[in-house]
Design an enzyme around this catalytic site. Structure first.
Site, PDB file in Angstrom:
ATOM      1  N   SER A 163       0.858  -1.201   0.000  1.00 25.33           N
ATOM      2  CA  SER A 163       0.000   0.000   0.000  1.00 25.33           C
ATOM      3  C   SER A 163       0.887   1.243   0.000  1.00 25.33           C
ATOM      4  O   SER A 163       2.012   1.203   0.515  1.00 25.33           O
ATOM      5  CB  SER A 163      -0.858   0.011   1.273  1.00 25.33           C
ATOM      6  OG  SER A 163      -1.511   1.266   1.421  1.00 25.33           O
ATOM      7  N   TYR A 215      -1.393  -0.442  10.164  1.00 28.99           N
ATOM      8  CA  TYR A 215      -1.613  -1.026   8.834  1.00 28.99           C
ATOM      9  C   TYR A 215      -0.443  -0.648   7.909  1.00 28.99           C
ATOM     10  O   TYR A 215       0.135  -1.501   7.237  1.00 28.99           O
ATOM     11  CB  TYR A 215      -2.948  -0.520   8.279  1.00 28.99           C
ATOM     12  CG  TYR A 215      -3.221  -0.860   6.844  1.00 28.99           C
ATOM     13  CD1 TYR A 215      -3.626  -2.136   6.477  1.00 28.99           C
ATOM     14  CD2 TYR A 215      -3.088   0.108   5.844  1.00 28.99           C
ATOM     15  CE1 TYR A 215      -3.891  -2.440   5.143  1.00 28.99           C
ATOM     16  CE2 TYR A 215      -3.352  -0.182   4.519  1.00 28.99           C
ATOM     17  CZ  TYR A 215      -3.756  -1.453   4.171  1.00 28.99           C
ATOM     18  OH  TYR A 215      -4.015  -1.750   2.857  1.00 28.99           O
ATOM     19  N   LYS A 243       2.422  -2.977   5.984  1.00 27.61           N
ATOM     20  CA  LYS A 243       2.645  -2.974   4.536  1.00 27.61           C
ATOM     21  C   LYS A 243       4.094  -2.596   4.210  1.00 27.61           C
ATOM     22  O   LYS A 243       4.634  -3.012   3.186  1.00 27.61           O
ATOM     23  CB  LYS A 243       1.657  -2.014   3.858  1.00 27.61           C
ATOM     24  CG  LYS A 243       0.197  -2.455   3.962  1.00 27.61           C
ATOM     25  CD  LYS A 243      -0.063  -3.786   3.247  1.00 27.61           C
ATOM     26  CE  LYS A 243      -1.545  -4.080   3.076  1.00 27.61           C
ATOM     27  NZ  LYS A 243      -1.799  -5.336   2.365  1.00 27.61           N
TER      28      LYS A 243
HETATM   29  N1  LIG Z   1      -8.696  -0.531  -1.482  1.00 28.07           N
HETATM   30  C1  LIG Z   1      -7.667   0.248  -1.194  1.00 28.07           C
HETATM   31  O1  LIG Z   1      -7.775   1.480  -1.205  1.00 28.07           O
HETATM   32  C2  LIG Z   1      -6.333  -0.374  -0.889  1.00 28.07           C
HETATM   33  C3  LIG Z   1      -5.214   0.474  -0.882  1.00 28.07           C
HETATM   34  C4  LIG Z   1      -3.967  -0.077  -0.632  1.00 28.07           C
HETATM   35  C5  LIG Z   1      -3.834  -1.439  -0.410  1.00 28.07           C
HETATM   36  N2  LIG Z   1      -4.942  -2.235  -0.411  1.00 28.07           N
HETATM   37  C6  LIG Z   1      -4.737  -3.677  -0.211  1.00 28.07           C
HETATM   38  O2  LIG Z   1      -5.294  -4.350  -1.305  1.00 28.07           O
HETATM   39  C7  LIG Z   1      -5.575  -5.693  -0.953  1.00 28.07           C
HETATM   40  C8  LIG Z   1      -6.921  -6.105  -1.504  1.00 28.07           C
HETATM   41  O3  LIG Z   1      -7.919  -5.279  -0.990  1.00 28.07           O
HETATM   42  P1  LIG Z   1      -9.183  -4.750  -1.829  1.00 28.07           P
HETATM   43  O4  LIG Z   1      -9.188  -3.289  -1.639  1.00 28.07           O
HETATM   44  O5  LIG Z   1      -9.203  -5.310  -3.214  1.00 28.07           O
HETATM   45  O6  LIG Z   1     -10.349  -5.366  -0.920  1.00 28.07           O
HETATM   46  P2  LIG Z   1     -11.760  -6.076  -1.169  1.00 28.07           P
HETATM   47  O7  LIG Z   1     -12.379  -5.683  -2.465  1.00 28.07           O
HETATM   48  O8  LIG Z   1     -12.527  -5.841   0.072  1.00 28.07           O
HETATM   49  O9  LIG Z   1     -11.340  -7.614  -1.290  1.00 28.07           O
HETATM   50  C9  LIG Z   1     -10.653  -8.248  -0.262  1.00 28.07           C
HETATM   51  C10 LIG Z   1     -10.486  -9.714  -0.609  1.00 28.07           C
HETATM   52  O10 LIG Z   1      -9.691 -10.339   0.390  1.00 28.07           O
HETATM   53  C11 LIG Z   1     -10.440 -11.397   1.000  1.00 28.07           C
HETATM   54  N3  LIG Z   1      -9.998 -11.486   2.394  1.00 28.07           N
HETATM   55  C12 LIG Z   1     -10.175 -10.587   3.386  1.00 28.07           C
HETATM   56  N4  LIG Z   1      -9.622 -11.040   4.531  1.00 28.07           N
HETATM   57  C13 LIG Z   1      -9.074 -12.255   4.240  1.00 28.07           C
HETATM   58  C14 LIG Z   1      -8.376 -13.231   5.001  1.00 28.07           C
HETATM   59  N5  LIG Z   1      -8.133 -13.060   6.294  1.00 28.07           N
HETATM   60  N6  LIG Z   1      -7.962 -14.349   4.361  1.00 28.07           N
HETATM   61  C15 LIG Z   1      -8.207 -14.535   3.047  1.00 28.07           C
HETATM   62  N7  LIG Z   1      -8.875 -13.663   2.291  1.00 28.07           N
HETATM   63  C16 LIG Z   1      -9.302 -12.528   2.875  1.00 28.07           C
HETATM   64  C17 LIG Z   1     -11.890 -11.033   0.759  1.00 28.07           C
HETATM   65  O11 LIG Z   1     -12.787 -12.129   0.756  1.00 28.07           O
HETATM   66  P3  LIG Z   1     -13.365 -12.781   2.133  1.00 28.07           P
HETATM   67  O12 LIG Z   1     -13.938 -11.658   2.926  1.00 28.07           O
HETATM   68  O13 LIG Z   1     -14.376 -13.781   1.680  1.00 28.07           O
HETATM   69  O14 LIG Z   1     -12.203 -13.446   2.799  1.00 28.07           O
HETATM   70  C18 LIG Z   1     -11.793 -10.467  -0.657  1.00 28.07           C
HETATM   71  O15 LIG Z   1     -11.683 -11.503  -1.605  1.00 28.07           O
HETATM   72  C19 LIG Z   1      -5.421  -5.756   0.569  1.00 28.07           C
HETATM   73  O16 LIG Z   1      -4.163  -6.354   0.878  1.00 28.07           O
HETATM   74  C20 LIG Z   1      -5.392  -4.295   0.993  1.00 28.07           C
HETATM   75  O17 LIG Z   1      -4.644  -4.110   2.165  1.00 28.07           O
HETATM   76  C21 LIG Z   1      -6.179  -1.737  -0.641  1.00 28.07           C
END
Ligand SMILES: NC(=O)c1ccc[n+]([C@@H]2O[C@H](COP(=O)([O-])OP(=O)(O)OC[C@H]3O[C@@H](n4cnc5c(N)ncnc54)[C@H](OP(=O)(O)O)[C@@H]3O)[C@@H](O)[C@H]2O)c1
Length: 256
Positions: A147, A160, A164
């Protein structure tokens, strides 16, 4: 030669039932890979796999439930991938958690442990489980979702961000350790992306407008924005790139 061809490759992804993980899985499958997608909720995962298979017109997505916080579930995921699809060529460690908003100095021990375990240690477990297949082939690519929160302090999302940043450190170490075996490791650092994970940050028009003013491309990220980088990192197109943290944020964070 198509630099981005992934035909015959096997990819395993965590956090891939929706958001960025699902888009990355779909893109890898569209470029020919068999993708074993995982997340905790089986019903969403089954629907995601069916969606990918429909999009690519072939049975290329396999759903396997896995909570990355549980080592034995990651062991099962990797074993099931080998069993159903074959030796692993590509790993996408995308699952991440943020159970706590507030100052790092106030975080309860259990929230700290959950954050560090899911965002850092689980990716080490996954890498260690999958790397023997890649060593045997003398090639492989792993990418992990970090991130832009890794690059600066925060009083609300600080732990968090710390996790990261530690993930980038893990990626560098693994890149150094397994580079001689032909295995590459890179980190993907998204800015604010419109997914459920970050809904509280972008679902308020005033806050979203304020954030967008600091983004040169003047929009928030969409999950689809991560398709190209996933295919690039997974494929031979990036064959001389390892140990890097690649920022995908519309320009909000530039090289410094
Ligand atoms: N969105 C942002 O702004 C942002 C920015 C920087 C980094 N990120 C990073 O991007 C990554 C993906 O996030 P996203 O934004 O695409 O989120 P998202 O759309 O909410 O999707 C999250 C995915 O991870 C799964 N998940 C959550 N907790 C889990 C666990 N303990 N074990 C296995 N699977 C798990 C969820 O399914 P289930 O709930 O069914 O497990 C879902 O498939 C994360 O690492 C997050 O930290 C996000």
């Amino acid at each position: 030669m198509n630099l981005f061809d992934l035909s015959g490759k096997v990819a395993v992804l965590t956090g891939a039932s929706k958001g960025m993980g699902l888009e990355m899985a779909t893109a890898l499958a569209e470029h020919g890979a068999t993708v074993v997608i995982s997340a905790r909720k089986q019903d969403q995962l089954d629907a995601a796999a069916a969606g990918i298979n429909e999009a690519v017109g072939a049975d290329r997505a396999i759903p396997v439930a896995c909570n990355v916080g549980q080592k034995e579930q990651l062991e099962h995921l990797v074993a099931a991938t080998r069993d159903k699809a074959g030796p692993i060529d590509i790993v996408v460690g995308n699952a991440g958690v943020n159970p706590y908003y507030g100052p790092t100095s106030d975080i309860p021990d259990d929230a700290y442990e959950k954050t560090m375990q899911a965002n850092v240690q689980a990716n080490l477990w996954l890498a260690k489980l999958a790397v023997p297949d890649m060593i045997a082939k003398g090639a492989g690519s792993m990418m992990f979702t970090s991130s832009i929160g890794a690059f600066k302090p925060s009083v609300m999302l600080g732990t968090y961000g710390m996790s990261k940043l530690a993930l980038i450190g893990l990626v560098r170490n693994l890149a150094a350790e397994f580079g001689p075996n032909g295995v590459r490791f890179n980190a993907i650092c998204p800015g604010l992306v419109k997914t459920d994970f970050a809904r509280e940050l972008w679902d308020n028009p005033e806050v979203a407008d304020r954030i967008m003013k600091d983004i040169p491309l003047r929009r928030l990220g969409e999950p689809e924005d991560f398709r190209g980088l996933a295919v690039y990192l997974a494929s031979d197109a990036s064959r001389y790139m390892t140990g890097q943290a690649l920022t995908v944020c519309g320009g909000s964070n530039m090289w410094a």
